[in-house]
Scaffold this motif. Structure first.
Motif, mmCIF file in Angstrom:
data_model
loop_
_atom_site.group_PDB
_atom_site.id
_atom_site.type_symbol
_atom_site.label_atom_id
_atom_site.label_comp_id
_atom_site.label_asym_id
_atom_site.label_seq_id
_atom_site.Cartn_x
_atom_site.Cartn_y
_atom_site.Cartn_z
ATOM 1 N N ASP A 216 0.813 -1.215 0.000
ATOM 2 C CA ASP A 216 0.000 0.000 0.000
ATOM 3 C C ASP A 216 0.846 1.264 0.000
ATOM 4 O O ASP A 216 0.320 2.366 -0.185
ATOM 5 N N GLY A 217 2.146 1.134 0.240
ATOM 6 C CA GLY A 217 3.005 2.301 0.355
ATOM 7 C C GLY A 217 3.740 2.632 -0.929
ATOM 8 O O GLY A 217 3.681 1.895 -1.921
ATOM 9 N N ASP A 218 4.445 3.753 -0.885
ATOM 10 C CA ASP A 218 5.224 4.214 -2.036
ATOM 11 C C ASP A 218 6.665 3.757 -1.875
ATOM 12 O O ASP A 218 7.486 4.446 -1.297
ATOM 13 N N THR A 219 6.971 2.574 -2.392
ATOM 14 C CA THR A 219 8.336 2.067 -2.269
ATOM 15 C C THR A 219 9.260 2.650 -3.335
ATOM 16 O O THR A 219 10.475 2.471 -3.264
ATOM 17 N N ASP A 220 8.675 3.346 -4.317
ATOM 18 C CA ASP A 220 9.503 3.982 -5.350
ATOM 19 C C ASP A 220 10.253 5.191 -4.817
ATOM 20 O O ASP A 220 11.186 5.687 -5.450
ATOM 21 N N SER A 221 9.842 5.699 -3.636
ATOM 22 C CA SER A 221 10.467 6.914 -3.094
ATOM 23 C C SER A 221 11.833 6.653 -2.475
ATOM 24 O O SER A 221 12.618 7.588 -2.273
ATOM 25 N N LEU A 222 12.130 5.376 -2.150
ATOM 26 C CA LEU A 222 13.382 5.071 -1.464
ATOM 27 C C LEU A 222 14.573 5.334 -2.377
ATOM 28 O O LEU A 222 14.619 4.867 -3.520
ATOM 29 N N ILE A 223 15.539 6.101 -1.863
ATOM 30 C CA ILE A 223 16.758 6.441 -2.610
ATOM 31 C C ILE A 223 17.918 5.537 -2.206
ATOM 32 O O ILE A 223 18.667 5.045 -3.047
ATOM 33 N N THR A 224 18.044 5.326 -0.889
ATOM 34 C CA THR A 224 19.137 4.505 -0.378
ATOM 35 C C THR A 224 18.600 3.522 0.651
ATOM 36 O O THR A 224 17.932 3.908 1.610
ATOM 37 N N GLY A 225 18.891 2.247 0.445
ATOM 38 C CA GLY A 225 18.596 1.214 1.422
ATOM 39 C C GLY A 225 19.914 0.599 1.861
ATOM 40 O O GLY A 225 20.646 0.027 1.047
ATOM 41 N N LEU A 226 20.221 0.742 3.134
ATOM 42 C CA LEU A 226 21.501 0.254 3.653
ATOM 43 C C LEU A 226 21.257 -0.979 4.504
ATOM 44 O O LEU A 226 20.266 -1.061 5.228
ATOM 45 N N TYR A 227 22.140 -1.959 4.402
ATOM 46 C CA TYR A 227 22.112 -3.086 5.324
ATOM 47 C C TYR A 227 23.487 -3.210 5.965
ATOM 48 O O TYR A 227 24.503 -2.783 5.414
ATOM 49 N N ALA A 228 23.517 -3.775 7.167
ATOM 50 C CA ALA A 228 24.758 -3.807 7.942
ATOM 51 C C ALA A 228 24.722 -4.970 8.910
ATOM 52 O O ALA A 228 23.721 -5.661 9.037
ATOM 53 N N MET A 229 25.832 -5.179 9.579
ATOM 54 C CA MET A 229 26.013 -6.170 10.651
ATOM 55 C C MET A 229 26.162 -7.598 10.157
ATOM 56 O O MET A 229 26.700 -8.433 10.865
ATOM 57 N N ALA A 230 25.665 -7.904 8.956
ATOM 58 C CA ALA A 230 25.724 -9.280 8.463
ATOM 59 C C ALA A 230 25.573 -9.259 6.945
ATOM 60 O O ALA A 230 24.993 -8.327 6.385
ATOM 61 N N PRO A 231 26.092 -10.302 6.258
ATOM 62 C CA PRO A 231 25.913 -10.368 4.803
ATOM 63 C C PRO A 231 24.458 -10.639 4.451
ATOM 64 O O PRO A 231 23.724 -11.245 5.228
ATOM 65 N N MET A 232 24.035 -10.171 3.278
ATOM 66 C CA MET A 232 22.680 -10.443 2.818
ATOM 67 C C MET A 232 22.729 -11.505 1.731
ATOM 68 O O MET A 232 23.474 -11.359 0.762
ATOM 69 N N PRO A 233 21.958 -12.575 1.894
ATOM 70 C CA PRO A 233 21.933 -13.612 0.854
ATOM 71 C C PRO A 233 21.566 -13.018 -0.503
ATOM 72 O O PRO A 233 20.739 -12.110 -0.593
#
Length: 503
Positions: A272-289
């Motif tokens: 239901d949300g506007d996911t197109d607005s995201l510019i930067t998504g950061l992940y940390a602390m562990a690798p992402m599969p």
């Protein structure tokens, strides 16, 4: 910093905390009023005060009030036991404690065990008793001065801004003391790397990671408030609540652990949300599969989904992937941030060329001043003129950092060194493996046996995963055993406690 932001972004929303929204001007005024109230109560530059506060406007206002008058902030991990808190209170010598009434059942025993230490008063948000473990208590609201004008106190660049205790996964936690200027330099590098910038329209960043941790505080909150971002504070990680922010706000930046990203994608409300607005998504602390990374990028098509790294001692971020590294160097840590120099050091103290593996070491003005009250640890950490973080890796031809493993987590099996991270990355590729931690366990034949503890998302036998891994790893790297467990032991910030798994 907050004074400047209030001048530039005065009426803009700085914080959203549930039903409470504070403008930059109002946040600055509350920080000034609290700072003046603390001065009136006798707090002076150089005093230290512990903060036992959830993600809230009170945490942020308190942090800046301390900064304005040179008081050292010491945020406490909210999951600590009374004994752990007692140790930190006694070790740091804090003069006061600011806590919430919901935590008095923990703070009371902690103060009693620490026999008060140097604590002279307890400031309590919510319902304040007259005392806590015999130490006088006062209401948080009563500390605020009626005067909300700018407070002027001499604070030098290298005065200590905060003391953050390490997670203590291998020994007693160490107090990391970091200066005002180190944090200022670090937050500017993080803002640049995350694509945060001043503009007439605010960026929006929900923060679900705990503010008592260096990542949320120094790498997310402070860069955001330096450039006029609207920060949406979440009291802990609730994937449904994070999903709702994409409907209630134009979210532009978000940082979470890989498992949190996976939980977010599973939320129906996200559609239901506007996911197109995201510019930067950061992940940390562990690798992402790789499979999860692909799904996150598909859900947020306009965002750079990148990895950031750092330690409390180096004031994150220290390394940040660039947008162009997506799909090319996903498994790397990325290059050093603009104010950080990273090198690889051999066991003899010499710096190694690109491609050679050794310890990852740092030189940067955003380093900690040192460990509190721990001369031996300081000597070891700064040997040969570089900071030693205890990580093993190498630099490629583009000076991108590739992490092999924590030095203490390298498994020595049958005369070979095995990277637990490499094995974990392969096992996470199995469709039934949700989480995994690989450690070395004592073995009469191998010295250490490569052992994988897995949390499953589907029914499968450990032997099947073991056979699957043998097809994808060298024989000496493949797990000698795979143990299925319900959950991995973790710190409050999601770091797997491998020391407990080895035990």
């Amino acid at each position: 910093m907050l004074t400047r932001s209030a001048a530039h972004y005065g009426d803009r929303t700085a914080l959203v905390d549930g039903d409470v929204e504070l403008s930059y001007a109002e946040l600055n005024a509350r920080a000034n009023a609290l700072a003046r109230g603390l001065l009136e109560r006798g707090y002076v530059r150089g005093d230290a005060v512990a903060m036992q506060l959830q993600n809230s406007w009170q945490f942020v206002a308190t942090f800046f009030a301390f900064a304005k008058i040179g008081v050292v902030a010491m945020p406490l991990n909210l999951l600590l036991s009374p004994s752990d808190i007692a140790y930190q209170l006694a070790d740091s010598g804090v003069r006061g404690v600011i806590t919430e009434d919901v935590f008095l059942g923990v703070m009371g025993p902690a103060l009693a065990e620490a026999e008060g230490g140097m604590v002279t008063e307890v400031i309590v948000t919510g319902q304040a008793p007259t005392d806590v473990a015999g130490i006088p208590a006062v209401s948080y609201d009563a500390v605020f001065s009626a005067d909300r004008s700018s407070v002027e106190v001499i604070v030098e660049d290298r005065d200590i801004l905060h003391c953050l205790y390490t997670s203590g996964t291998t020994s007693r936690p160490k107090g990391v003391v970091t200066s005002h200027v180190a944090v200022q330099i670090a937050l500017l590098g993080s803002a640049l790397g995350l694509g945060l910038k001043p503009d007439v329209k605010a960026s929006v960043m929900p923060i679900a990671l705990p503010l008592f941790h260096v990542t949320a505080l120094d790498a997310l909150l402070l860069p955001s408030l330096a450039v006029g971002t609207t920060v949406v504070l979440l009291r802990g990680f609730d994937p449904a609540a994070v999903a709702r922010t994409f409907s209630t706000h134009t979210v532009t930046h978000l940082t979470m652990l890989p498992m949190m990203w996976a939980a977010l994608l599973a939320q129906p409300e996200l559609a239901d949300g506007d996911t197109d607005s995201l510019i930067t998504g950061l992940y940390a602390m562990a690798p992402m599969p790789a499979e999860l990374l692909a799904r996150v990028r598909a859900q947020f098509p306009n965002a750079a989904i990148i990895l950031g790294s750092g330690q409390t001692e180096t004031t994150p971020a220290s390394e940040l992937q660039w947008e162009g590294h997506q799909g090319v160097k996903d498994d790397s840590w990325g290059p050093a941030t603009v104010s950080t120099d990273v090198a690889i050091m051999g066991s003899d103290g010499s710096l190694l060329p690109a491609g050679e593996e050794g310890e990852i070491v740092y030189r940067t003005p955003q380093l900690m001043e040192g460990y509190w009250n721990n001369k031996d640890a300081n000597t070891e950490a700064f040997a040969n003129g570089w900071f030693h973080g205890g990580d093993i890796g190498y630099l490629d031809e583009d000076a991108v950092v590739w992490f092999t493993d924590r030095a203490k987590d390298i498994i020595k099996s049958g005369g070979e060194n095995v990277s637990s991270v490499e094995v974990e990355r392969v096992l996470l590729g199995h469709p039934a493996v949700a989480e995994v931690a690989v450690v070395g366990t004592r073995d009469d034949h191998w010295g250490e046996a490569v052992t994988a503890y897995v949390v499953l998302s589907a029914e499968v036998e450990g032997e099947e995963i073991q056979a699957w891994s043998r097809e994808r790893l060298a024989g000496f790297k493949a797990p000698k055993s795979v143990v299925v467990i319900e959950s991995l032991p973790k710190t409050a910030t999601g770091k797997v406690q491998k020391n407990l798994m080895r035990k």
